[in-house]
Design an enzyme around this catalytic site. Structure first.
Site, PDB file in Angstrom:
ATOM      1  N   CYS A 103       0.064  34.038 -23.781  1.00 58.68           N
ATOM      2  CA  CYS A 103       0.527  33.512 -22.497  1.00 58.68           C
ATOM      3  C   CYS A 103      -0.588  32.639 -21.953  1.00 58.68           C
ATOM      4  CB  CYS A 103       0.846  34.628 -21.499  1.00 58.68           C
ATOM      5  SG  CYS A 103       1.209  33.986 -19.839  1.00 58.68           S
ATOM      6  N   MET A 319       5.295  27.109 -19.086  1.00 58.71           N
ATOM      7  CA  MET A 319       4.394  28.069 -19.695  1.00 58.71           C
ATOM      8  C   MET A 319       3.100  27.345 -20.076  1.00 58.71           C
ATOM      9  SD  MET A 319       7.746  28.101 -20.665  1.00 58.71           S
ATOM     10  CE  MET A 319       8.053  27.851 -22.405  1.00 58.71           C
TER      11      MET A 319
END
Length: 394
Positions: A103, A319
């Site tokens: 992430c 993201m």
């Protein structure tokens, strides 16, 4: 006799446009300090998954891909690194934790948490200034350098850096994703060897079953397609797609086709347990649009439009790992991302996403006919929201 709850030291942190529950590895129960079923079960219970109501009422999750995350940070096992950072994407309505990728947003928080938790050698932390935290991203075995501001010996969290998709300003943390492409001995940044492929997809995705795609492994494996080719403009907000079951099914079948072509899965069935990767993103030339905040984004202020899917839904912003993929693909002439941005050589790109704009940079070079990227750079921020103990039924 009823089993009481157990409590585990934990910190709830916003990193970029994501939130996650952070743990120091030594604070976890012994069975959860190593990979396996116990760790997965713990993280699912912390988040509140699987939840058929898709609400995460009985857990720390926020029922979106951006808020259903757990992180483990520990002293690094790697030379010349400060900490190891392991990331788990917890599925919302299914019983699994996806460990297949990173992430990028929470990479920001990993650097800050490492300092808060005392995991960085005190000799490397200035009283005032910038602390360089060397992070080993254990999921994808890559180095991330976080430049974390320090004030009076503590992580500075407040500031005037604004990030579209985050309501309030905070202190800027610059991230460098070193050698972000998946270019080991058995792999390539472009797994098919091509900058643009014709991808075989189901007829309900596109008439004729052929779709132009740029498939890249940089930051995270990502399949880029032209928005217009799949019936979109690139100006869509979440509501336009996430409430449309047919559209979500089409985009998932596109993701499966890309995963197969990239060699990430061997059968379509495997995609169900690999929701985190690859990402699907669609691009379009710059155009005016109204962001989810109501702010008008002018075409002249951006290079292109990008929308990306995360865990089966259109992401509310972008993201961090997909931003690395965007920066890398934009830097390489001929990719769909580069063409949408206007073509030519470029070291940075400013793109429009549902919440606003983001600038990212990448340094790409061609060696022996193969493209490589030495690093990608972006700015994010992070802030501790709550710290103490998280409780789960024993």
């Amino acid at each position: 006799m009823m089993t009481p709850q157990i409590k585990i030291p934990a910190t709830y942190i916003r990193g970029g446009t994501s939130k996650g529950v952070f743990f120091s590895r030594q604070d976890l129960p012994a069975s959860c300090q190593v990979p396996g079923e116990a760790r997965d079960q713990l993280f699912m219970r912390v988040i509140g998954s699987p939840d058929p109501y898709a609400a995460h009422i009985d857990g720390m999750g926020g029922a979106t891909s951006s808020t259903s995350k757990c992180v483990i940070v520990s002293k690094s096992t790697q030379p010349d690194h400060d900490v190891d950072y392991l990331y788990g994407q917890v599925a919302i309505d299914k019983a699994f934790v996806d460990w297949s990728g990173n992430c990028g947003n929470l990479s920001t928080a990993a650097g800050a948490f490492a300092l808060h938790a005392g995991l960085v050698d005190a000799a490397r932390v200035p009283e005032n200034g910038i602390c360089v935290v060397r992070i080993w991203q254990a999921n994808i075995k890559k180095t991330i350098i976080a430049h974390v501001p320090i004030s009076n010996g503590q992580v500075q969290e407040t500031g005037d850096f604004e990030l579209d998709g985050v309501t309030f300003p905070a202190a800027e943390i610059v991230l460098e994703f070193m050698d972000p492409s998946d270019d080991g001995e058995d792999s390539s940044m472009f797994p098919t060897g091509n900058l643009v492929d014709e991808l075989d997809v189901p007829e309900d995705v596109v008439a004729g079953g052929k779709l132009k795609a740029t498939m890249i492994s940089a930051g995270i494996p990502t399949v880029f397609v032209n928005a217009a080719d799949i019936g979109y403009t690139g100006r869509e907000l979440r509501e336009a797609i996430n409430g449309d079951a047919k559209a979500l099914a089409r985009l998932e079948s596109l993701r499966i086709a890309g995963a197969l072509r990239m060699g990430l899965i061997k059968t379509p069935e495997e995609a169900a347990s690999r929701q985190h990767t690859p990402k699907i993103a669609f691009v379009a030339p710059a155009a005016d649009y109204v962001a989810s905040s109501g702010k008008t984004i002018q075409a002249g202020d951006i290079d292109l439009l990008v929308r990306a899917m995360s865990m089966g839904k259109l992401h509310h912003a972008m993201m961090g790992t997909a931003s690395v993929a965007i920066a890398t693909a934009a830097a390489i002439p001929g990719t769909l991302v580069n063409v949408a941005a206007g073509g030519g050589a470029r070291e940075s790109v400013c793109f429009g996403h549902p919440s606003g704009v983001l600038r990212v940079g990448a340094a790409a070079t061609q060696v022996n006919g193969q493209w490589t990227v030495t690093k990608a750079i972006m700015s994010r921020s992070a802030r501790i929201l709550m710290e103490g103990w998280v409780r789960v039924p024993g």
